[in-house]
Design a protein around this motif. Sequence first.
Motif, PDB file in Angstrom:
ATOM      1  N   ILE A 297       0.854  -1.180   0.000  1.00  0.00           N
ATOM      2  CA  ILE A 297       0.000   0.000   0.000  1.00  0.00           C
ATOM      3  C   ILE A 297       0.892   1.232   0.000  1.00  0.00           C
ATOM      4  N   SER A 298       0.305   2.355  -0.355  1.00  0.00           N
ATOM      5  CA  SER A 298       1.064   3.610  -0.420  1.00  0.00           C
ATOM      6  C   SER A 298       0.415   4.652   0.473  1.00  0.00           C
ATOM      7  N   VAL A 299       1.224   5.293   1.292  1.00  0.00           N
ATOM      8  CA  VAL A 299       0.765   6.421   2.106  1.00  0.00           C
ATOM      9  C   VAL A 299       1.506   7.649   1.597  1.00  0.00           C
ATOM     10  N   GLY A 300       0.783   8.536   0.956  1.00  0.00           N
ATOM     11  CA  GLY A 300       1.421   9.673   0.300  1.00  0.00           C
ATOM     12  C   GLY A 300       1.029  11.015   0.868  1.00  0.00           C
ATOM     13  N   ALA A 301       1.187  12.027   0.024  1.00  0.00           N
ATOM     14  CA  ALA A 301       0.972  13.412   0.456  1.00  0.00           C
ATOM     15  C   ALA A 301      -0.407  13.675   1.049  1.00  0.00           C
ATOM     16  N   PRO A 302      -1.520  13.113   0.504  1.00  0.00           N
ATOM     17  CA  PRO A 302      -2.830  13.415   1.109  1.00  0.00           C
ATOM     18  C   PRO A 302      -2.908  13.072   2.595  1.00  0.00           C
ATOM     19  N   PHE A 303      -2.359  11.910   2.978  1.00  0.00           N
ATOM     20  CA  PHE A 303      -2.387  11.532   4.398  1.00  0.00           C
ATOM     21  C   PHE A 303      -1.609  12.527   5.238  1.00  0.00           C
ATOM     22  N   PHE A 304      -0.378  12.837   4.815  1.00  0.00           N
ATOM     23  CA  PHE A 304       0.476  13.717   5.611  1.00  0.00           C
ATOM     24  C   PHE A 304      -0.084  15.142   5.648  1.00  0.00           C
TER      25      PHE A 304
END
Length: 658
Positions: free
Chosen positions: A383-390
């Motif tokens: 999975i990818s955790v990118g800019a929207p989460f941060f």
Amino acid sequence: MAVELGHFALVLALALSIVQATVPLVGARVKSYQLMRVGETVAIAGFLLILVSFTTLVHGYIVSDFSILNVWENSHSAKPMLFKITGTWGNHEGSMLLWVMILAFFAAMVAVFGRNLPPSLRANVIAVQGMVAVAFLLFILFTSNPFTRIIPAPIEGKDLNPLLQDIGLAIHPPLLYLGYVGFSISFSFAVAALIEGRIDAAWARWVRPWTLLAWAFLTGGIAMGSYWAYYELGWGGFWFWDPVENASFLPWLAGTALLHSAIVMEKRSALKIWTVLLAILTFSLSLMGTFLVRSGVLTSVHAFATDPARGVFILIILLLFIGGSLALFGLRASSLTSGGLFHPISREGALVLNNLILSTCTATVLIGTLYPLLIEALTGEKISVGAPFFNLTFIPLVVPLLLAVPFGPLLAWKRGDLLGAAQRLQFAFGAVLVVMIGTYFFSDKTSTAAALGLGLGFWLIFGALTDIAFKAGVGKNSLSVVFSRLKGLPLSVFGTAFAHAGIGLTVIGLVSVTTLQIERIVLMKPNDVVEAGGYTLKFSGVTPFKGPNFTEDQARFDLTGPDGRRLGEIAAAKRLYPARGMPTTEAGIRTFGLSQLYVSIGEATPNGLVVHAWWKPRVTLIWIGALVMMFGGGLSLCDRRLRVGAPTRRKTAVEAEA
């Protein structure tokens, strides 16, 4: 022969590091001044040996000695001299050698400049540094030896990763490592104090300069890395929330909290347990960053190594030092006193709020960075955790902190007057309102976020100026008295103001470029034009160019200003390095004041060339702000109170032994 000398020097450094890790520790235990002094001599000698080893490797790169495996894999005889030298640390083995050399350098610095420290504390600090050095020297010698030979020697090298053949590599890694590794001193001070079982305000004063030095270097390293990614990768961005970017940002957040916590401990003898824990966690995050970059668990343009065996070795180092230090902290924490009391509305209270928010920010970034790795390890699912989460989790935490920053220096110790501080900030608040109204009506009426964000940045700058003005007595005293009081202020006061103002400048740059930038993506043929930010680009065509170890196709654009005047050319290119067979994108950038026109090209098609153009208003403030923060840190380090450390009673060797 020089290669063998470098390897032998590294082995000798390991032997001396073992002595450094044991003898001073025993000396502090048995109260032997002579044994404690051994650590100082050995620390200096160990640094000199690692310096010899590193210099030998640099020489191998300069003369293109392809009998060295490391040089063959990462250099080429046609490469420019600057990139031959910087290629020394543009790979896993060479960068680890630089890492350990900086570690030894800080130990030697303590030995040379730590004369005012109590002998037992100095001995324990040097011993802990020696333990870390032993672990990483073993790692280099057994898994990452930079001096492995190739027989017979190849005629030509494989060249360095083209993305790393840039001036940024000459600046970014050394600065970053000085910050990363510099926090090892704070860690060593914390562990040494836990070994002794004595932590007081004097300890906080001793640890602050080292923490501040590491923080300043890490600030510069992160900023230089951001700028390198901005102009070298051709994507037009400056921060991707890449896990390896986060790995350097995490110790910066924790180190910032540690700096402020140490101030409370020094001034009020409060937050002792929390400050020691932060010192341990900050360097632990640095070690974790080293693991992420070199273990193979991440695939990134920043990652150095993909060998799982190396990852296992570093993981063992992490468990030993992080687990061991936290276990020691657990054993000693109950014996540490809580320190002085203070009212929630006070300077201590403001610094505690700072710590709480920064710690929460650190936890947020840590979770977002490690969660994908944990899920992949447990389930095999990527999975990818990118800019929207941060952006959704980090920004709402930071904004209240930045709003509160100007209040902190204006509050009194122990019990402050919030209303009084607010009254002193009324001029700053008025100026911010003018900025926000001006931004909304004269810049972009559709972007409320731009007005609010720019107001926040100027709030930090005007707040820093208000603190200086209040301390100098502006408005209450004559001009001569104001200048006299300004000259009498400690340099750390100016350092704090510059650091806070630097954050404000960075905020202004971030907000401006994210809310007000103009982006154009067009398909262009010769003589086609595109406009961005009032500037016009006319596509002239593509011309080939041959460099020392690359070929490229340059797309050239005639640049016209808003007034119709020709301003020269901008060239963007697609570059190919034949030795590696790897293409890169070279952006064309023209700076106008604080703003930039940024041009990048895509692949050519039968219908024309894909051109990506951005107008980036005030984007340079992102990195100028970081330089101002570094300058503030340097000013604070020049403060006499930090340079001399805590006053201690002079002791002779006989008194120390007794």
